[in-house]
Structures are given as structure tokens and as C-alpha cells.
Scaffold this motif. Structure first.
Motif, short mmCIF file in Angstrom:
data_model
loop_
_atom_site.label_atom_id
_atom_site.label_comp_id
_atom_site.label_asym_id
_atom_site.label_seq_id
_atom_site.Cartn_x
_atom_site.Cartn_y
_atom_site.Cartn_z
N LEU A 83 0.86 -1.18 0.00
CA LEU A 83 0.00 0.00 0.00
C LEU A 83 0.89 1.23 0.00
O LEU A 83 1.67 1.45 0.93
CB LEU A 83 -0.92 -0.01 1.23
N LEU B 246 -4.40 0.05 6.51
CA LEU B 246 -4.60 -1.35 6.15
C LEU B 246 -5.18 -2.06 7.37
O LEU B 246 -4.55 -2.11 8.42
CB LEU B 246 -3.28 -2.00 5.75
N TYR C 176 3.42 -7.27 4.46
CA TYR C 176 2.82 -5.95 4.25
C TYR C 176 3.91 -4.92 4.03
O TYR C 176 4.97 -5.00 4.63
CB TYR C 176 1.99 -5.53 5.46
N ALA D 78 2.42 0.54 5.24
CA ALA D 78 1.07 0.06 5.51
C ALA D 78 1.09 -0.91 6.68
O ALA D 78 0.83 -2.08 6.55
CB ALA D 78 0.47 -0.62 4.28
N PRO E 241 -0.30 -2.90 9.37
CA PRO E 241 -1.70 -3.30 9.50
C PRO E 241 -2.26 -3.09 10.90
O PRO E 241 -1.55 -3.20 11.89
CB PRO E 241 -1.66 -4.79 9.15
#
Length: 125
Positions: free
Chosen positions: A90, A98, A115, A119, A121
Motif C-alpha cells: 500500500l 490497512l 505488508y 502500511a 496493519p
């Protein structure tokens, strides 16, 4: 489906651009760049998406979302494995979020990790 072509976007398995993107039970594998590339989306929902063995050398993530700066991405299960970049990438600003509602069943073997760094999470479930 494997992608080929002359333009950079042609090397993605799928290239999508819309304010809201919802993918359910989608598989992207063995593409030369990203399995799925998404741009201009405010909200992305990934329901049981599988992205595996995408990319060449060190480029190409399972799912790459070029965020708007305030994009929200929700992950519900799926598998993101053995991609040359990230499992889910991302980009496009630090205000993108995220959210992992149901963690992927597998997110291993990606050269740069599950990830992208921008981003981190938020695990909901």
C-alpha cells in the motif's frame, strides 16, 4: 491468468482503477509484475484473495494498492505467498490504512514481507 504485453501495466495480472474496489475469491498468479494493481481507490476490500508467485527479480507484489493518501484497505483471509515484492503493498501516503479483519491463511515467502512498511496493519480480528 498470466499476463504479457508491451506496456508496464500489461505485466500486471489485473489493473483496476475505481473509488471502491471489492475483490472476492480472486486468484492472481505468475504475473511478471503485480498480481493485482489498484489505483485511485478510497476503499479496497480483499475477500479471500490469493496472490502467489507474482513479480520478476525484486519487483512485483501480490496486490499493490496505490492509495489516495486516505485509502482504507480491508483484508478478509486469503493468501499472499512467494511474490517478489510484498504480499500486500500500500503506497501513496502515510494516512492510508490497512485493516486485517481476518488474517491471511498464509503470507510467507514474499521477498519484502507480508505488508509494505508504509502500511502497518491494524489487526481487527
Amino acid at each position: 491468468q498470466e499476463a504479457s504485453g508491451g506496456l508496464l501495466a500489461d505485466y500486471n495480472g489485473a489493473t483496476l482503477s475505481a473509488p471502491t474496489v471489492t475483490l472476492t475469491n480472486v486468484t492472481a498468479r505468475k504475473n511478471d509484475l503485480n498480481g493485482i494493481a489498484i489505483t485511485n481507490a478510497n476503499t479496497v476490500t480483499l475477500n479471500n484473495v490469493t496472490a502467489t508467485n507474482n513479480g520478476t527479480l525484486i519487483w512485483g507484489s501480490g496486490v499493490k494498492i496505490s492509495g489516495t493518501g486516505s485509502s482504507k484497505v480491508l483484508v478478509n483471509s486469503g493468501a499472499f505467498t512467494n511474490n517478489k515484492g510484498y504480499g500486500i503493498e500500500l503506497t501513496g501516503g502515510t494516512s492510508n490504512k490497512l485493516f486485517v479483519q481476518t488474517p491471511p491463511t498464509s503470507c510467507s515467502g514474499n521477498i519484502w514481507g507480508c505488508y509494505s512498511v508504509s502500511a502497518i496493519p491494524v489487526v481487527l480480528g
